[in-house]
Scaffold this motif. Structure first.
Motif, PDB file in Angstrom:
ATOM      1  N   PRO A  64       0.942  10.645  17.087  1.00  0.00           N
ATOM      2  CA  PRO A  64      -0.443  10.665  16.170  1.00  0.00           C
ATOM      3  C   PRO A  64      -0.276   9.558  15.627  1.00  0.00           C
ATOM      4  N   PRO A  65      -1.726   8.956  15.345  1.00  0.00           N
ATOM      5  CA  PRO A  65      -1.908   7.632  14.796  1.00  0.00           C
ATOM      6  C   PRO A  65      -1.701   7.951  13.250  1.00  0.00           C
ATOM      7  N   GLN A  66      -1.085   6.800  12.572  1.00  0.00           N
ATOM      8  CA  GLN A  66      -0.644   6.926  11.214  1.00  0.00           C
ATOM      9  C   GLN A  66      -1.850   5.843  10.347  1.00  0.00           C
ATOM     10  N   PHE A  67      -2.263   6.546   9.390  1.00  0.00           N
ATOM     11  CA  PHE A  67      -3.370   5.816   8.503  1.00  0.00           C
ATOM     12  C   PHE A  67      -2.621   5.710   7.198  1.00  0.00           C
ATOM     13  N   LYS A  68      -3.268   4.790   6.407  1.00  0.00           N
ATOM     14  CA  LYS A  68      -2.842   4.807   4.881  1.00  0.00           C
ATOM     15  C   LYS A  68      -4.014   4.736   4.065  1.00  0.00           C
ATOM     16  N   LEU A  69      -4.436   6.319   3.503  1.00  0.00           N
ATOM     17  CA  LEU A  69      -5.331   6.623   3.046  1.00  0.00           C
ATOM     18  C   LEU A  69      -5.306   6.851   1.596  1.00  0.00           C
ATOM     19  N   SER A  70      -4.251   6.544   0.764  1.00  0.00           N
ATOM     20  CA  SER A  70      -4.008   6.879  -0.725  1.00  0.00           C
ATOM     21  C   SER A  70      -5.230   6.242  -1.542  1.00  0.00           C
ATOM     22  N   PRO A  71      -5.638   6.960  -2.389  1.00  0.00           N
ATOM     23  CA  PRO A  71      -6.743   6.344  -3.238  1.00  0.00           C
ATOM     24  C   PRO A  71      -6.255   4.906  -3.796  1.00  0.00           C
ATOM     25  N   VAL A 134      -8.722  -6.656   7.376  1.00  0.00           N
ATOM     26  CA  VAL A 134      -8.246  -6.000   6.231  1.00  0.00           C
ATOM     27  C   VAL A 134      -7.782  -4.638   6.787  1.00  0.00           C
ATOM     28  N   CYS A 135      -8.587  -3.867   7.472  1.00  0.00           N
ATOM     29  CA  CYS A 135      -8.339  -2.572   7.816  1.00  0.00           C
ATOM     30  C   CYS A 135      -7.417  -2.412   9.007  1.00  0.00           C
ATOM     31  N   HIS A 136      -7.023  -3.704   9.707  1.00  0.00           N
ATOM     32  CA  HIS A 136      -5.906  -3.460  10.551  1.00  0.00           C
ATOM     33  C   HIS A 136      -4.692  -3.567   9.910  1.00  0.00           C
ATOM     34  N   VAL A 137      -4.494  -4.612   9.050  1.00  0.00           N
ATOM     35  CA  VAL A 137      -3.216  -4.848   8.209  1.00  0.00           C
ATOM     36  C   VAL A 137      -3.146  -3.561   7.326  1.00  0.00           C
ATOM     37  N   ARG A 138      -4.220  -2.765   6.940  1.00  0.00           N
ATOM     38  CA  ARG A 138      -3.875  -1.598   5.694  1.00  0.00           C
ATOM     39  C   ARG A 138      -3.973  -0.374   6.544  1.00  0.00           C
ATOM     40  N   ARG A 139      -4.403  -0.642   7.767  1.00  0.00           N
ATOM     41  CA  ARG A 139      -4.091   0.818   8.546  1.00  0.00           C
ATOM     42  C   ARG A 139      -4.896   1.857   8.093  1.00  0.00           C
ATOM     43  N   ILE A 140      -6.603   1.281   8.229  1.00  0.00           N
ATOM     44  CA  ILE A 140      -7.590   2.105   7.606  1.00  0.00           C
ATOM     45  C   ILE A 140      -8.649   2.365   8.734  1.00  0.00           C
TER      46      ILE A 140
END
Lengths: 545, 545
Positions: A64-71, A134-140
Motif C-alpha cells: 500500500p502506498p504511504q502518504f503524509k497528510l497530517s494537517p 514538493v509533493c514527492h519529498v512530502r509524499r502528497i
C-alpha cells in the motif's frame, strides 16, 4: 595447597575455558549475523531494482502506498506552493476544492472525505515541476485537472492531497506552425476555442469530444468523437508532449516531425494514461487543412439492423465518408420532444453522414450513399444543399445529449456510458442493450459512432434508481467484453470501469500496466488508484463479473 | 597469602574483567552488524521496488547486465530448446547463425564474436513463452528475428546468446474478419503476401516498407512507407498484440474493436520498441477497403524547392492525395541509366502523386494538382489514363533503390539512411544534404516521403569510403535534429542511431525510456543494447556530436 591448587585451577578454567567457549559461541553468532546482514546489504542495496527479475507487477506483490497528510504537514506544503505560484494561485476555499472533486456529469460518486486539501494553479512547466518536487519529498498525492468534463470519476480524489488545475493560467496557444500543420498548446486550451482560432488559417484539429473538454484532459482520456471514423482518435493527433513526472523530472517525448520511429513511443503511452504517469504541461498537436468541400446527409431506417447494413455497404464499397453516426428511435423522439431543432424528425433509427473532399467528389459520395441507403431499406434520405442545411441536418446529432437530459424529472441524474465492439457486432449489442434497458424501466437513448463500433448509452435515473442504472451499465460492459470489445471506446476507465480491465485484457496484461505505473511513479503520487489498483481491494469492494 | 592473593586477584581479573570487556566489544559489533544487516534486509527486501522513488533511470544508475554463456551452459540450454521445439527447429549450423546476425543491407557492422549460439524456430506463442522461461532462468540473451530487412543493425547480436526466428513456422494468417476490417496474423507473415491474400476480398493493409519485410519486424521498427501520408504508419494499423515478455509471461494488449481507451496503450508501446520489451507472437491488424478508384501522376520541377512549393500548395488546399513522393535529379538519372522502366524520364526533381477515392473525385483531384503543379513552376505533368499507365508511371518510384544499387562498383555497399523534419524544413535539409554529399564525392540519391517531411539518402560506398559515408550520415542526422526533426522517420534507431537519441530527445527522456526497459526486462535479455544503453559506454565509443 590443595585448596589453593583447586581454587587456582577453578580460576584458570574460569579465565580460559568457560569465558572462551562463550566467546566462541558469540563469534559464531557474530559471524552468522554478519554474513546474513552483509548478504542482505548486497542483495538489498547493490541490486535494488534488479532484485525482482519478473516483467510484470501482480497486485499481490504491491505494498500500500504511504502518504503524509497530517494537517501540519499540509500547512507546510501550502506555504511551499505559495512560494512557487503565489498566494492567489493556491485555493483552499471549500467551493473550489469541492468543484475539483466531482461534477454532475460523473457517474462516479466521490468520497467527500477525500476532497483535496487545496487547488494549485500553476503558470508554467517549471512551476509544475517545482510543485511535484514538493509533493514527492512530502509524499502528497496529486490529481491533475483541466476541463473537468470526464464521466467516469477520472479526477475524483481517492487519497486527499492536492489538485493541480491547468485551466486558469495554462490556457494559451504557444505557437502555430502553419506550414508544418502543427500547433503547440498548453493543457488548459479548450478544443472548441482552439478550432475557432485555427479557422482563420483554414486549419482544424479533428478530435471532437464533449463540449468544454480541454487538451490536458483529452490527452488523459485518449478521447475522440464523431470525427474519429475518418481522422482517428486523440492518439493520432498528438505529436509531442512535455510532461512533468512524479518526482518533478521534465521530459519532452518528441520533436515536431509528423513521423518518427526513434525510441519508445512515450507520447502514446501518456495519451490515455489518465494522469497516472505524468502531468502534461505542453502538447504539440497535428493539424488538418479544412477540406475544400463538405456536406451532410440524414437517412432513417426501419431498424438498427437495417441502418447497420447500410453502414456495412458504405464501408465495404470504400466510400471515404468523413463521419457516420447512429441515433436510435428513442433518441430521435427525445429530440422532437425537446424541440431544439428547427424541424421534426422521423422517430426511427437514423444515420447521420458527413462528407468531405473536393466539390465534385463530395457530390458523388452523397449520390452513392443515397443509393446504398435505399438498397439497405432506408425510409428517408435528406442531404444538405448548402451550409445552412448542413447545420440544420447536423443539429439533431448535436442536440442528442441535451434532449435526453431534458427527459430528467427533478432530482434525476444522467449517466453516459460507452463501449466499443468489432463493427459486425454493433447491431447485436445495441439491440440487446436496448431490450435490457426497456426491461429495467429506465429512460434511455443510444447514440453511436457506428463506423468505429462505438456507442453511448445515455440513462436517466433517480437516486432510488441508481442501482438499476449501475446494473444496466454493468451488463452492457460485460456484453461488450464477451463480443471481443472494450469496456470503453473513448471515455477512459476512471474509477467506474477500472475493475473491468482484467476481464477485458486478462490479469497479466493489467499486471504489465501496473509495472509501468510503478516504474514511473513508485510512490503512487499521481492520480493514485486510477487505471490500475495499487492495493488489494477490500472484500466485496469489486462487483462480481 | 600476598602472592596467593595477588595471583588470585590476577586470575579473577582475567576471568571477569578482560574477557568480559572483549565480550562486550564483540556484542557491540554483533549488534551493529545485526542492526545494519536487518535494516538493509528490510529496505532491500520488504520494499524491493520502492527503494528508488525516482521516475527515470539514468545511465549512471545502471549495473551491467550479467549473462551466463559458458559452452556447457549453452549446451544444456540447447537440450531445453530441443525439448520445446524439436531438434529440427534448433540450428547451430554456421551459415544459419551468421545469416541471423547481419545482412548486406545493414549499415551496422556486426561483431562476429557475438554471433548467436543457435537459431530457434518456434511454432506457437506457447513455445516462445517456454523458450523465454528457459532463457530467463539461464540468463541467456535473446534477439527476435523475422524478415531481416532492417537497416540499422536492429537484429545484430551484441551479447551472443540465441536468435528466435519467426519466419519458418509462424507465418500464417490466423483469421480474417472481413466485416470488422481486421486480420489476425503471426509475426512471420510478409506484408506483400498478406496484401495478395487480402486482394481477393477487396481489402488491403496500408503500411508498405521495403520488400521482404514481415509483420514482426514491421512492428519492431514502427515502419511505414509511401502510404503513410494518407494512411499513417504501422502505429495506426495495429489493433492488438500478443506478446511474450522477458520472463515468459504472455500478455494480449487489447481485444479487437477499432477504438479503445481502456488502460495504457501497451500496443503502441511495443510498436517501435525494436524487440527490446517483448516478442510479438500474434498481431491483429486493421484493414482498409480498396478505394473505388485510383490514379497516378508524375510532375517534374526545376528544383527541389519548386517541387516542395507544389506539395505545400496541394496540402494547403486540402486536396486529399493518397501519396506524394519526391525523387531528386540524381535518382531520376540512375533510373534512366538502369533502364528498368519502359520510358525515359526528365532528369530533374520529380514528384509522384497517388490519388484515391470515387471515380469523379479522383479525376477532379488530378486536374486540381495539375493546375497547382503548373503554378508552382512544374515543367511536365503526366497522369495515368488506365491501370497500365498507372503501373508505368509508378515504376520509376519502385525502381529507385535498385537503380541506385546498380551504380555500385564491385565490392561497393549501399547505405540507406532516413531522417524526418517538420514539412517546411524539407527543402532546406535536402538541399544542404545534397550539397554535402556532392562535396564528399560519393554517389548518392534522395527519395522522400515528402508529405511527411521524411526522406532517404541512398549512398554508395566502398570499404575505403566507409568513414566518408558515416560522416555524411552523421551530418544529415545532426541537421535534422537541429531543424526540430528526428534521427529516423521510419527505419528505427537500431545500433547506428541509438546514441543520437539523447541529442534528439534530451537525456531525461532517454532515462524515462530506460526506466521502461528496466521495468519490463530487468535482466536485459531482450535485444540488449538496442534503443537505450544499459551500460556506460567505453571512452571514445560514442561519436562526438
Amino acid at each position: 595447597m590443595d585448596r589453593l591448587a583447586r581454587e587456582r585451577s577453578d580460576l584458570e578454567r574460569m579465565a580460559r575455558t568457560r569465558p572462551e567457549s562463550k566467546l566462541a559461541r558469540n563469534f559464531s553468532l557474530t559471524f552468522v549475523l554478519f554474513f546474513v546482514g552483509g548478504v542482505s546489504w548486497i542483495l538489498g542495496y547493490q541490486y535494488p531494482r534488479d532484485v525482482d527479475p519478473s516483467s510484470t507487477l501482480p497486485l499481490s506483490a504491491t505494498k500500500p502506498p504511504q502518504f503524509k497528510l497530517s494537517p501540519a504537514h499540509l500547512e507546510a506544503a501550502w506555504a511551499d506552493f505559495v512560494d512557487i505560484v503565489g498566494e492567489h494561485n493556491v485555493s483552499t476555499v471549500e467551493d473550489d476544492v469541492k468543484q475539483h472533486a466531482t461534477s454532475e456529469w460523473s457517474s462516479y460518486q466521490s468520497d467527500p472525505a477525500k476532497t483535496p486539501f487545496c487547488v494549485v494553479y500553476p503558470s508554467s512547466t517549471e512551476e509544475v515541476a517545482a510543485i511535484m518536487k514538493v509533493c514527492h519529498v512530502r509524499r502528497i498525492p496529486v490529481v491533475g485537472y483541466s476541463g473537468g468534463t470526464s464521466l467516469e470519476g477520472h479526477f475524483a480524489p481517492t487519497r486527499g492531497g492536492i489538485c493541480i488545475d491547468f485551466g486558469r493560467n495554462m490556457d494559451k496557444v504557444l505557437a502555430l506552425h502553419k506550414a508544418d500543420l502543427d500547433v503547440v498548446v498548453q493543457p488548459g486550451v479548450g478544443w472548441e476555442s482552439l478550432n475557432e482560432q485555427l479557422a482563420d488559417d483554414n486549419l482544424f484539429f479533428p478530435p471532437d469530444p464533449g463540449p468544454g473538454a480541454q487538451i490536458g484532459g483529452m490527452i488523459g482520456t485518449g478521447c475522440s468523437g464523431t470525427n474519429a471514423y475518418r481522422y482517428g482518435t486523440m492518439r493520432e493527433w498528438v505529436l509531442s508532449l512535455t510532461v512533468v513526472l512524479a518526482d518533478g523530472t521534465v521530459i519532452k517525448t518528441r520533436q515536431r516531425p509528423r513521423k518518427s520511429s526513434a525510441g519508445y513511443d512515450l507520447t502514446r503511452l501518456f495519451v490515455g494514461s489518465e494522469g497516472t504517469l505524468g502531468l502534461v504541461t505542453e502538447a504539440t498537436l497535428k493539424l488538418c487543412v479544412r477540406p475544400a468541400a463538405e456536406s451532410v446527409a440524414v437517412a432513417s431506417f426501419p431498424s438498427i439492423r437495417h441502418a447497420a447494413d447500410c453502414v456495412a455497404r458504405v464501408v465495404g464499397d470504400g466510400i471515404p465518408v468523413a463521419a457516420v453516426e447512429i441515433l436510435d428511435d428513442d433518441q430521435m423522439r427525445f429530440i422532437n420532444a425537446a424541440g431544439a431543432t428547427s424541424r421534426q424528425w422521423r422517430e426511427a433509427p437514423t444515420l447521420f453522414f458527413k462528407f468531405t473532399g473536393t466539390d465534385r467528389g463530395v457530390k458523388e459520395q452523397v449520390e452513392i450513399v443515397r443509393q446504398l441507403s435505399r438498397r439497405a431499406g432506408g425510409q428517408s434520405f435528406d442531404f444538405a444543399r448548402d451550409k445552412t442545411e448542413q447545420g440544420e441536418l447536423w443539429s439533431a446529432r448535436k442536440e442528442a445529449l441535451w434532449s435526453t437530459m431534458a427527459q430528467r424529472r427533478p432530482g434525476d441524474h444522467v449517466w453516459t456510458g460507452d463501449v466499443a465492439v468489432p463493427m459486425s457486432r454493433l447491431p447485436d449489442i445495441i439491440e440487446e442493450s436496448k431490450k435490457d434497458m426497456k426491461a429495467s424501466g429506465l429512460t434511455s437513448s443510444i447514440v453511436g459512432h457506428v463506423g468505429d463500433g462505438n456507442f453511448h448509452m445515455i440513462l436517466v435515473y433517480s437516486d432510488a434508481e441508481r442501482r438499476l442504472a449501475e446494473d444496466c451499465v454493468h451488463r452492457m460492459v460485460k456484453r461488450a467484453v464477451e463480443m471481443e470489445g472494450t469496456v470503453t471506446g473513448e471515455h477512459g476507465v476512471g474509477l467506474v470501469k477500472r475493475d473491468y480491465l482484467p476481464h477485458e485484457l486478462g490479469e497479466t496484461t493489467v499486471d504489465a500496466m501496473r509495472r509501468i505505473k510503478a516504474a514511473f511513479d513508485p510512490l503512487c503520487l499521481l492520480n493514485c488508484d486510477k487505471v490500475v489498483r495499487v492495493e488489494k481491494p477490500a472484500k466485496g469492494e469489486v462487483a462480481e463479473w
